[in-house]
Design a protein around this motif. Structure first.
Motif, PDB file in Angstrom:
ATOM      1  N   ARG A  34      34.563 -10.203   0.375  1.00 59.95           N
ATOM      2  CA  ARG A  34      34.350 -10.152   1.825  1.00 59.95           C
ATOM      3  C   ARG A  34      33.453  -8.974   2.190  1.00 59.95           C
ATOM      4  N   ASP A  35      33.765  -7.815   1.671  1.00 59.37           N
ATOM      5  CA  ASP A  35      32.972  -6.627   1.981  1.00 59.37           C
ATOM      6  C   ASP A  35      31.567  -6.728   1.406  1.00 59.37           C
ATOM      7  N   LEU A  37      29.905  -9.531   1.137  1.00 59.42           N
ATOM      8  CA  LEU A  37      29.187 -10.434   2.030  1.00 59.42           C
ATOM      9  C   LEU A  37      28.603  -9.671   3.212  1.00 59.42           C
ATOM     10  N   VAL A  38      29.377  -8.755   3.733  1.00 59.73           N
ATOM     11  CA  VAL A  38      28.914  -7.932   4.853  1.00 59.73           C
ATOM     12  C   VAL A  38      27.633  -7.188   4.470  1.00 59.73           C
ATOM     13  N   LYS A  39      27.587  -6.661   3.263  1.00 59.06           N
ATOM     14  CA  LYS A  39      26.442  -5.860   2.822  1.00 59.06           C
ATOM     15  C   LYS A  39      25.290  -6.700   2.283  1.00 59.06           C
ATOM     16  N   ARG A  41      24.797 -10.180   2.552  1.00 55.90           N
ATOM     17  CA  ARG A  41      24.350 -11.331   3.333  1.00 55.90           C
ATOM     18  C   ARG A  41      24.620 -11.117   4.826  1.00 55.90           C
ATOM     19  N   PRO A  42      23.986 -10.114   5.429  1.00 51.40           N
ATOM     20  CA  PRO A  42      24.219  -9.869   6.856  1.00 51.40           C
ATOM     21  C   PRO A  42      23.840 -11.065   7.721  1.00 51.40           C
ATOM     22  N   TYR A  45      27.073 -12.988   7.642  1.00 53.75           N
ATOM     23  CA  TYR A  45      28.137 -12.231   8.299  1.00 53.75           C
ATOM     24  C   TYR A  45      27.957 -12.215   9.812  1.00 53.75           C
ATOM     25  N   SER A  46      26.724 -12.176  10.276  1.00 54.87           N
ATOM     26  CA  SER A  46      26.460 -12.090  11.716  1.00 54.87           C
ATOM     27  C   SER A  46      26.924 -13.330  12.474  1.00 54.87           C
ATOM     28  N   PHE A  48      29.872 -14.606  12.281  1.00 54.80           N
ATOM     29  CA  PHE A  48      31.303 -14.502  12.548  1.00 54.80           C
ATOM     30  C   PHE A  48      31.622 -13.467  13.632  1.00 54.80           C
ATOM     31  N   LEU A  52      35.702 -11.695  10.010  1.00 53.96           N
ATOM     32  CA  LEU A  52      35.718 -12.372   8.724  1.00 53.96           C
ATOM     33  C   LEU A  52      36.979 -11.937   7.991  1.00 53.96           C
ATOM     34  N   CYS A  54      39.969 -12.474   4.895  1.00 53.55           N
ATOM     35  CA  CYS A  54      40.145 -12.963   3.528  1.00 53.55           C
ATOM     36  C   CYS A  54      41.638 -13.146   3.262  1.00 53.55           C
TER      37      CYS A  54
END
Length: 92
Positions: A34-35, A37-39, A41-42, A45-46, A48, A52, A54
């Motif tokens: 999850r974290d 993905l934030v870094k 694939r912004p 992530y944007s 959601f 997001l 888990c």
């Protein structure tokens, strides 16, 4: 890493919906994925707006009802208010 390979159909639907309603992500992956993905694939992530989540946060994985109930409780929402989409048929 497979966890970061987006299902283009599912994310396409989520992106379209995000234009008119709130979209929340819920993955059976853990905190690291999850974290990541934030870094990594912004762009994904944007989508959601409501967050997001888990399964590791709740101690239950999709398709277990308690997993979904935990996310609903976190959001303060009722299942009648939710449209659920997933790339795994057994989770729907």
């Amino acid at each position: 890493m497979r966890a970061f390979e987006p299902n283009s159909t599912v994310f396409g639907i989520a992106k379209e919906l995000s234009a008119t309603c709130s979209v929340t992500g819920f993955t059976n992956n853990g905190f690291v994925a999850r974290d990541g993905l934030v870094k990594l694939r912004p762009d994904i992530y944007s989508i959601f707006a409501d967050g997001l989540y888990c399964s590791a946060e709740f101690g239950a994985q999709k398709p277990a009802p308690e997993a979904f109930q935990s996310v609903l409780a976190q959001l303060g929402r009722h299942s009648d208010d939710i449209l659920f989409i997933d790339d795994m048929e057994e989770s729907v």
